[in-house]
Design a protein around this motif. Structure first.
Motif, PDB file in Angstrom:
ATOM      1  N   UNK A 134      29.209  50.417  46.657  1.00 10.87           N
ATOM      2  CA  UNK A 134      30.063  49.244  46.804  1.00 10.87           C
ATOM      3  C   UNK A 134      31.465  49.615  47.294  1.00 10.87           C
ATOM      4  N   UNK A 135      32.001  50.741  46.854  1.00 11.36           N
ATOM      5  CA  UNK A 135      33.337  51.128  47.304  1.00 11.36           C
ATOM      6  C   UNK A 135      33.370  51.388  48.808  1.00 11.36           C
ATOM      7  N   UNK A 136      32.350  52.052  49.311  1.00 14.11           N
ATOM      8  CA  UNK A 136      32.279  52.312  50.753  1.00 14.11           C
ATOM      9  C   UNK A 136      32.045  51.016  51.526  1.00 14.11           C
ATOM     10  N   UNK A 137      31.209  50.148  50.993  1.00 13.44           N
ATOM     11  CA  UNK A 137      30.967  48.867  51.641  1.00 13.44           C
ATOM     12  C   UNK A 137      32.266  48.058  51.724  1.00 13.44           C
ATOM     13  N   UNK A 138      33.013  47.989  50.631  1.00 19.56           N
ATOM     14  CA  UNK A 138      34.299  47.275  50.647  1.00 19.56           C
ATOM     15  C   UNK A 138      35.238  47.870  51.693  1.00 19.56           C
ATOM     16  N   UNK A 139      35.309  49.185  51.731  1.00 20.04           N
ATOM     17  CA  UNK A 139      36.181  49.846  52.706  1.00 20.04           C
ATOM     18  C   UNK A 139      35.783  49.474  54.138  1.00 20.04           C
ATOM     19  N   UNK A 180      34.013  46.734  55.239  1.00 24.74           N
ATOM     20  CA  UNK A 180      34.230  45.332  55.602  1.00 24.74           C
ATOM     21  C   UNK A 180      35.716  45.017  55.708  1.00 24.74           C
ATOM     22  N   UNK A 181      36.527  45.617  54.862  1.00 29.52           N
ATOM     23  CA  UNK A 181      37.969  45.373  54.923  1.00 29.52           C
ATOM     24  C   UNK A 181      38.603  45.934  56.179  1.00 29.52           C
ATOM     25  N   UNK A 182      37.989  46.940  56.776  1.00 36.81           N
ATOM     26  CA  UNK A 182      38.508  47.522  58.021  1.00 36.81           C
ATOM     27  C   UNK A 182      38.276  46.598  59.213  1.00 36.81           C
ATOM     28  N   UNK A 183      37.444  45.568  59.031  1.00 38.07           N
ATOM     29  CA  UNK A 183      37.092  44.671  60.128  1.00 38.07           C
ATOM     30  C   UNK A 183      38.074  43.518  60.315  1.00 38.07           C
ATOM     31  N   UNK A 184      39.007  43.333  59.390  1.00 36.62           N
ATOM     32  CA  UNK A 184      39.964  42.244  59.505  1.00 36.62           C
ATOM     33  C   UNK A 184      41.220  42.604  58.720  1.00 36.62           C
ATOM     34  N   UNK A 185      42.281  41.822  58.928  1.00 33.80           N
ATOM     35  CA  UNK A 185      43.534  42.050  58.223  1.00 33.80           C
ATOM     36  C   UNK A 185      43.614  41.145  57.003  1.00 33.80           C
ATOM     37  N   UNK A 186      43.727  41.752  55.834  1.00 36.52           N
ATOM     38  CA  UNK A 186      43.851  41.000  54.587  1.00 36.52           C
ATOM     39  C   UNK A 186      45.282  40.478  54.458  1.00 36.52           C
ATOM     40  N   UNK A 187      45.484  39.475  53.619  1.00 35.20           N
ATOM     41  CA  UNK A 187      46.821  38.914  53.470  1.00 35.20           C
ATOM     42  C   UNK A 187      47.319  39.062  52.033  1.00 35.20           C
ATOM     43  N   UNK A 188      48.624  39.202  51.916  1.00 36.16           N
ATOM     44  CA  UNK A 188      49.297  39.277  50.620  1.00 36.16           C
ATOM     45  C   UNK A 188      49.561  37.842  50.132  1.00 36.16           C
ATOM     46  N   UNK A 189      49.794  37.671  48.837  1.00 37.26           N
ATOM     47  CA  UNK A 189      49.992  36.326  48.289  1.00 37.26           C
ATOM     48  C   UNK A 189      51.088  35.514  48.977  1.00 37.26           C
ATOM     49  N   UNK A 190      52.250  36.061  49.196  1.00 40.90           N
ATOM     50  CA  UNK A 190      53.343  35.292  49.798  1.00 40.90           C
ATOM     51  C   UNK A 190      52.974  34.836  51.206  1.00 40.90           C
ATOM     52  N   UNK A 191      52.343  35.710  51.984  1.00 36.28           N
ATOM     53  CA  UNK A 191      51.919  35.350  53.342  1.00 36.28           C
ATOM     54  C   UNK A 191      50.893  34.216  53.308  1.00 36.28           C
ATOM     55  N   UNK A 192      49.945  34.287  52.371  1.00 32.85           N
ATOM     56  CA  UNK A 192      48.935  33.234  52.243  1.00 32.85           C
ATOM     57  C   UNK A 192      49.588  31.913  51.854  1.00 32.85           C
ATOM     58  N   UNK A 193      50.524  31.965  50.924  1.00 37.46           N
ATOM     59  CA  UNK A 193      51.234  30.760  50.500  1.00 37.46           C
ATOM     60  C   UNK A 193      51.947  30.110  51.676  1.00 37.46           C
ATOM     61  N   UNK A 235      38.995  36.276  41.899  1.00 32.80           N
ATOM     62  CA  UNK A 235      39.893  36.565  40.780  1.00 32.80           C
ATOM     63  C   UNK A 235      40.808  37.756  41.052  1.00 32.80           C
ATOM     64  N   UNK A 236      40.244  38.859  41.590  1.00 32.27           N
ATOM     65  CA  UNK A 236      41.050  40.070  41.776  1.00 32.27           C
ATOM     66  C   UNK A 236      40.986  40.657  43.176  1.00 32.27           C
ATOM     67  N   UNK A 237      40.299  40.005  44.110  1.00 27.56           N
ATOM     68  CA  UNK A 237      40.301  40.475  45.490  1.00 27.56           C
ATOM     69  C   UNK A 237      39.172  41.397  45.886  1.00 27.56           C
ATOM     70  N   UNK A 238      38.067  41.371  45.170  1.00 26.96           N
ATOM     71  CA  UNK A 238      36.916  42.195  45.536  1.00 26.96           C
ATOM     72  C   UNK A 238      35.807  41.340  46.138  1.00 26.96           C
ATOM     73  N   UNK A 239      35.306  40.374  45.375  1.00 23.20           N
ATOM     74  CA  UNK A 239      34.245  39.503  45.883  1.00 23.20           C
ATOM     75  C   UNK A 239      34.704  38.740  47.118  1.00 23.20           C
ATOM     76  N   UNK A 240      35.989  38.438  47.187  1.00 28.22           N
ATOM     77  CA  UNK A 240      36.510  37.702  48.341  1.00 28.22           C
ATOM     78  C   UNK A 240      36.408  38.515  49.627  1.00 28.22           C
ATOM     79  N   UNK A 241      36.485  39.829  49.531  1.00 27.60           N
ATOM     80  CA  UNK A 241      36.345  40.672  50.727  1.00 27.60           C
ATOM     81  C   UNK A 241      34.933  40.566  51.286  1.00 27.60           C
ATOM     82  N   UNK A 242      33.949  40.613  50.405  1.00 30.18           N
ATOM     83  CA  UNK A 242      32.562  40.477  50.848  1.00 30.18           C
ATOM     84  C   UNK A 242      32.313  39.077  51.399  1.00 30.18           C
TER      85      UNK A 242
END
Length: 138
Positions: free
Chosen positions: A14-19, A21-34, A97-104
Motif C-alpha cells: 500500500x505504501x508503494x501504491x500510494x507513492x 498514485x500521488x506522483x500522478x497529480x498535485x495534491x493540495x494543502x488545506x488553505x489552498x483547497x479552502x 479523514x487523514x489523506x490516505x483513502x482520498x489519494x486512492x
C-alpha cells in the motif's frame, strides 16, 4: 508457470501504491483547497463515513459522497451523477479523514477522465488543525 517465460509481477504494498498514485497529480494543502472552493475553482468532496462526520463535523459547502458511491456520483457521463459533476474538467478535491483513502479515490477519478481531481494533504484532520471552517454535523 504459464509457460511464457515471464516472471510474475511483484505485488505492490500500500505504501508503494500510494507513492505511485500521488506522483500522478498535485495534491493540495488545506488553505489552498479552502481558497479554491471559496473562489468557485474547486469542488470539495467529503468521502468520510457517517460516524466520522457525526463525530468531527462537516466542511461547509462540501459535497458529501460515501466512498463506495464516489465514481458513480462524479462521473459526468453517469446516470447517477451529482448535479455538481458538470464535466471532466471539474477540479474535485477529495477529502477523507487523514489523506490516505482520498489519494486512492482521486486516482480512481483520474481513470474516469477527471484529470483535475486531487486530494487534500492530511485530510479533514489537517483542515480542522489549520483552523478552517467546520460546522457541526446535522
Amino acid at each position: 508457470m504459464s509457460g511464457t517465460g515471464e516472471q510474475p509481477q511483484r505485488p505492490l504494498g500500500i505504501d508503494e501504491l500510494l507513492e505511485r498514485v500521488r506522483a500522478e497529480y498535485e495534491r493540495v494543502e488545506p488553505r489552498e483547497a479552502f481558497e479554491a472552493a471559496r473562489d468557485g475553482q474547486a469542488l470539495l468532496v467529503d468521502i468520510r463515513y457517517a460516524a466520522l462526520r457525526a463525530r468531527d463535523g462537516l466542511i461547509p459547502g462540501a459535497l458529501v459522497v460515501e466512498r463506495n458511491e464516489l465514481e458513480w456520483r462524479l462521473d459526468p457521463q453517469g446516470s447517477h451523477r451529482a448535479p455538481e459533476a458538470t464535466g471532466h474538467d471539474l477540479r474535485a478535491v477529495v477529502i477523507c479523514n487523514e489523506g490516505y483513502a482520498s489519494s486512492l479515490a482521486a486516482a480512481s477519478l483520474h481513470r474516469l477522465g477527471l484529470h483535475r481531481a486531487t486530494d487534500l494533504v492530511g485530510g479533514f484532520q489537517a483542515w480542522k488543525a489549520a483552523g478552517l471552517p467546520v460546522s457541526s454535523s446535522p
